[in-house]
Design an enzyme around this catalytic site. Structure first.
Site, PDB file in Angstrom:
ATOM      1  N   PRO A 142       0.837  -1.206   0.000  1.00 23.81           N
ATOM      2  CA  PRO A 142       0.000   0.000   0.000  1.00 23.81           C
ATOM      3  C   PRO A 142       0.869   1.252   0.000  1.00 23.81           C
ATOM      4  CG  PRO A 142       0.112  -0.926   2.208  1.00 23.81           C
ATOM      5  CD  PRO A 142       0.834  -1.885   1.315  1.00 23.81           C
ATOM      6  N   SER A 171      -3.883   1.874  -0.019  1.00 21.76           N
ATOM      7  CA  SER A 171      -3.619   2.729   1.144  1.00 21.76           C
ATOM      8  C   SER A 171      -4.858   3.520   1.574  1.00 21.76           C
ATOM      9  CB  SER A 171      -2.502   3.704   0.753  1.00 21.76           C
ATOM     10  OG  SER A 171      -2.518   4.833   1.572  1.00 21.76           O
ATOM     11  N   GLN A 192      -5.661  -1.150   3.423  1.00 16.52           N
ATOM     12  CA  GLN A 192      -4.731  -0.773   4.496  1.00 16.52           C
ATOM     13  C   GLN A 192      -5.363   0.324   5.349  1.00 16.52           C
ATOM     14  OE1 GLN A 192      -2.706   2.446   4.204  1.00 16.52           O
ATOM     15  NE2 GLN A 192      -2.122   2.132   6.353  1.00 16.52           N
ATOM     16  N   LEU A 193      -5.197   0.208   6.658  1.00  9.89           N
ATOM     17  CA  LEU A 193      -5.804   1.158   7.595  1.00  9.89           C
ATOM     18  C   LEU A 193      -4.748   1.929   8.375  1.00  9.89           C
ATOM     19  CD1 LEU A 193      -8.439   2.095   9.177  1.00  9.89           C
ATOM     20  CD2 LEU A 193      -7.825   0.312  10.840  1.00  9.89           C
ATOM     21  N   TYR A 194      -4.850   3.269   8.316  1.00  9.41           N
ATOM     22  CA  TYR A 194      -4.153   4.128   9.263  1.00  9.41           C
ATOM     23  C   TYR A 194      -5.211   4.630  10.224  1.00  9.41           C
ATOM     24  CZ  TYR A 194       0.200   5.081   6.549  1.00  9.41           C
ATOM     25  OH  TYR A 194       1.401   5.007   5.917  1.00  9.41           O
ATOM     26  N   THR A 224      -1.674  -0.605   9.783  1.00  5.79           N
ATOM     27  CA  THR A 224      -0.264  -0.189   9.840  1.00  5.79           C
ATOM     28  C   THR A 224       0.049   0.423  11.204  1.00  5.79           C
ATOM     29  OG1 THR A 224      -0.244   0.206   7.469  1.00  5.79           O
ATOM     30  CG2 THR A 224       1.486   1.282   8.743  1.00  5.79           C
ATOM     31  N   LYS A 299       0.677  -4.544  10.109  1.00  4.85           N
ATOM     32  CA  LYS A 299       1.829  -4.182   9.254  1.00  4.85           C
ATOM     33  C   LYS A 299       2.785  -3.287  10.030  1.00  4.85           C
ATOM     34  CE  LYS A 299       2.813  -1.832   4.819  1.00  4.85           C
ATOM     35  NZ  LYS A 299       3.276  -0.482   5.083  1.00  4.85           N
ATOM     36  N   HIS A 323       8.449   0.185   7.034  1.00  4.33           N
ATOM     37  CA  HIS A 323       7.848   1.205   6.164  1.00  4.33           C
ATOM     38  C   HIS A 323       8.845   1.644   5.088  1.00  4.33           C
ATOM     39  CE1 HIS A 323       3.934   3.434   6.666  1.00  4.33           C
ATOM     40  NE2 HIS A 323       4.429   4.105   5.645  1.00  4.33           N
ATOM     41  N   ARG A 326      11.095   4.269   6.421  1.00  8.12           N
ATOM     42  CA  ARG A 326      10.434   5.565   6.628  1.00  8.12           C
ATOM     43  C   ARG A 326       9.886   5.724   8.039  1.00  8.12           C
ATOM     44  NH1 ARG A 326       8.899   7.181   1.224  1.00  8.12           N
ATOM     45  NH2 ARG A 326       6.879   8.154   1.609  1.00  8.12           N
TER      46      ARG A 326
HETATM   47  C1  LIG Z   1       5.577   6.897  -1.463  1.00  9.94           C
HETATM   48  C2  LIG Z   1       5.212   5.887  -0.436  1.00  9.94           C
HETATM   49  C3  LIG Z   1       3.965   5.950   0.152  1.00  9.94           C
HETATM   50  C4  LIG Z   1       3.609   5.012   1.126  1.00  9.94           C
HETATM   51  N1  LIG Z   1       2.355   5.063   1.663  1.00  9.94           N
HETATM   52  C5  LIG Z   1       1.985   4.135   2.573  1.00  9.94           C
HETATM   53  C6  LIG Z   1       0.664   4.113   3.077  1.00  9.94           C
HETATM   54  O1  LIG Z   1      -0.157   4.952   2.734  1.00  9.94           O
HETATM   55  N2  LIG Z   1       0.344   3.133   3.983  1.00  9.94           N
HETATM   56  C7  LIG Z   1       1.244   2.191   4.402  1.00  9.94           C
HETATM   57  O2  LIG Z   1       0.929   1.324   5.214  1.00  9.94           O
HETATM   58  N3  LIG Z   1       2.514   2.188   3.892  1.00  9.94           N
HETATM   59  C8  LIG Z   1       2.886   3.117   2.994  1.00  9.94           C
HETATM   60  N4  LIG Z   1       4.144   3.080   2.473  1.00  9.94           N
HETATM   61  C9  LIG Z   1       5.059   1.995   2.861  1.00  9.94           C
HETATM   62  C10 LIG Z   1       4.891   0.800   1.931  1.00  9.94           C
HETATM   63  O3  LIG Z   1       3.660   0.156   2.147  1.00  9.94           O
HETATM   64  C11 LIG Z   1       5.988  -0.247   2.169  1.00  9.94           C
HETATM   65  O4  LIG Z   1       6.044  -0.512   3.549  1.00  9.94           O
HETATM   66  C12 LIG Z   1       7.365   0.220   1.683  1.00  9.94           C
HETATM   67  O5  LIG Z   1       7.259   0.986   0.529  1.00  9.94           O
HETATM   68  C13 LIG Z   1       8.220  -1.012   1.403  1.00  9.94           C
HETATM   69  O6  LIG Z   1       9.526  -0.656   1.154  1.00  9.94           O
HETATM   70  P1  LIG Z   1      10.157  -0.468  -0.308  1.00  9.94           P
HETATM   71  O7  LIG Z   1       9.594   0.807  -0.846  1.00  9.94           O
HETATM   72  O8  LIG Z   1      11.606  -0.388  -0.038  1.00  9.94           O
HETATM   73  O9  LIG Z   1       9.750  -1.653  -1.152  1.00  9.94           O
HETATM   74  C14 LIG Z   1       4.528   4.014   1.516  1.00  9.94           C
HETATM   75  C15 LIG Z   1       5.776   3.953   0.912  1.00  9.94           C
HETATM   76  C16 LIG Z   1       6.124   4.875  -0.060  1.00  9.94           C
HETATM   77  C17 LIG Z   1       7.468   4.768  -0.701  1.00  9.94           C
END
Ligand SMILES: Cc1cc2nc3c(=O)[nH]c(=O)nc-3n(C[C@H](O)[C@H](O)[C@H](O)COP(=O)(O)O)c2cc1C
Length: 426
Positions: A142, A171, A192-194, A224, A299, A323, A326
């Site tokens: 997501p 997402s 996916q839930l925030y 998440t 998650k 994440h 992140r």
């Molecule tokens: C631009 C971006 C937006 C994301 N938005 C969400 C989100 O809305 N919800 C969520 O659970 N994870 C989000 N993620 C995390 C991704 O679900 C995932 O955990 C992560 O991208 C995996 O790592 P990778 O990018 O190295 O493959 C986001 C990641 C990126 C790069």
């Protein structure tokens, strides 16, 4: 590691030079040239083409999605085409990007132990999650705000996932509503839930959001849990400063997603809930489970202790994630956390892993160390940013092809043939 910007991407000069070469090609084939004295007339101009080719020209070899040989080819195109603030939002980790780096370094430290003389004429890459068989273990993670990367947005991702039959997770902060995405995907996606700080923020809002995903047919809720403490996304902020467009409608300062997303619009505001946001605890899980019969996935799990708690709280699957680097700085790589999580889970529920997976061999490593499936985020976002739906398809098919080649090369005819003995730390 994300390349920190020293200057805005040179989109304009790249495009200008592409047009120039197109013009020269057209001229070479045209009768006009013959009247000017043939190819010789072009020589002074062609002599100005630098040799050996500059890096910029190598990037131009990826003019169509099909030209990309690995997902990093798609990244280079996305870097040149996606607006700087939005590219920064894709790339950012936190602090000095250590967790982002650790994800990659830990995967690269693992080596595969190849077995020989195994019949790999029939290859089975399929996996089963909650009774649904998927032809590939590669899951579309997501990721919010996908229209910021390409007008195809989440609908392009859904059509690509449908074309190649990948599990897609949508997402909470998607730029398109779940009903439309489900239609484009051809079957309901996982949702996916925030809860907070991004997300509905009140219990009434959360309940309404979950019910909407249930009504849309989404079989699984992915909650998440790794952003509860906030995150320090400096790379995103730096890239946003390079962007002189008016982006107020699509992101906040720092490249963060806009709070006003289709799935969050019109939700009941309700009273602020002390159990949501920074003070959320494991006790929130039974409350959520009472709202829905969907399969329930958590998650962001990174330790054996939390994996054990997840099982005790009745979670149906664990999603190992930081994440994509992140959430916390100085974090452990997900692949390093996986063995203790797999041990704690002991096969009782499925495990999905992601963060830093960029090659088929990375996916093999995740499956070998106990994951049922492996998700990717940025690789398909790079594809989306570079070429829309076609780019997502290209990213997914590159990873699938690499996975198949790797499995054959190491004598693993099925996902079930992979195990901890498949990998060794260098
Ligand atoms: C631009 C971006 C937006 C994301 N938005 C969400 C989100 O809305 N919800 C969520 O659970 N994870 C989000 N993620 C995390 C991704 O679900 C995932 O955990 C992560 O991208 C995996 O790592 P990778 O990018 O190295 O493959 C986001 C990641 C990126 C790069």
């Amino acid at each position: 590691m994300p390349r920190l910007p020293s200057a805005p991407p040179a989109v304009t000069s790249v495009q200008r030079d592409v047009h120039r070469r197109d013009f020269l090609r057209w001229l070479a084939a045209s009768p006009v040239l013959a009247s000017l004295g043939g190819l010789a007339a072009l020589e002074p101009i062609l002599a100005q083409e630098p040799w050996p080719p500059a890096r910029r020209q190598l990037e131009e070899l990826v003019e169509r999605a099909q030209d990309a040989l690995d997902v990093f080819d798609l990244q280079r195109v996305a870097e040149a085409t996606v607006p700087p603030a939005h590219y920064g939002y894709i790339m950012t980790g936190v602090d000095g990007e250590s967790t982002y780096r650790h994800n990659r370094e830990a995967l690269e430290r693992l080596r595969l132990r190849a077995r020989r003389l195994v019949d790999v004429s029939r290859l089975d890459t399929s996996v089963t999650l909650f009774g649904r068989r998927w032809p590939t273990p590669i899951v579309v993670a997501p990721c919010g705000s996908q229209s910021a990367f390409h007008p195809d947005g989440e609908l392009g991702t859904a059509r690509a996932a449908a074309a190649l039959d990948h599990l897609q997770v949508l997402s909470t902060v998607s730029s398109t509503a779940v009903e439309e995405v489900n239609q484009a995907r051809g079957e309901p996606v996982w949702y996916q839930l925030y809860l907070a700080p991004v997300g509905p923020g009140s219990w009434e809002g959360a309940t309404a959001l979950i019910r909407r995903s249930v009504n849309a047919g989404c079989p699984t809720l992915v909650y998440t849990v790794d952003l509860q403490g906030g995150s320090n996304r400096l790379t995103g902020e730096r890239w946003a400063r390079l962007d002189d467009r008016d982006c107020a409608s699509c992101h906040r300062p720092g490249g963060e997603a806009s709070p006003v997303k289709p799935m969050l619009r019109g939700l009941p505001s309700g009273a602020p809930d002390p159990g949501l946001g920074r003070s959320t605890t494991w006790e929130t899980l039974p409350r959520l489970r009472d709202v829905t019969d969907q399969n329930f996935v958590v998650k962001g799990i990174m330790t054996g202790e939390d994996a054990e708690l997840s099982v005790q709280y009745g979670v149906d699957a664990i999603w190992v994630s930081n994440h994509g680097g992140r959430s916390e700085g100085a974090g452990r790589a997900t692949i390093d956390a996986l063995p203790e999580i797999a041990q704690a889970v002991g096969g009782r529920i499925p495990i999905i892993i992601e963060s830093g997976f960029r090659r088929g061999s990375d996916i093999v490593k995740g499956l070998a160390l106990g994951a049922t499936a492996v998700a990717v985020g940025r690789p398909y976002l790079w594809g989306l940013g570079a070429f829309g739906q076609e780019g997502v398809e290209r990213a997914l098919s590159i990873l699938t092809r690499e996975l198949e080649i790797t499995m054959r090369a190491i004598g693993a005819p099925a996902v079930g043939s992979l195990g901890p003995e498949t990998v060794v730390r260098s």
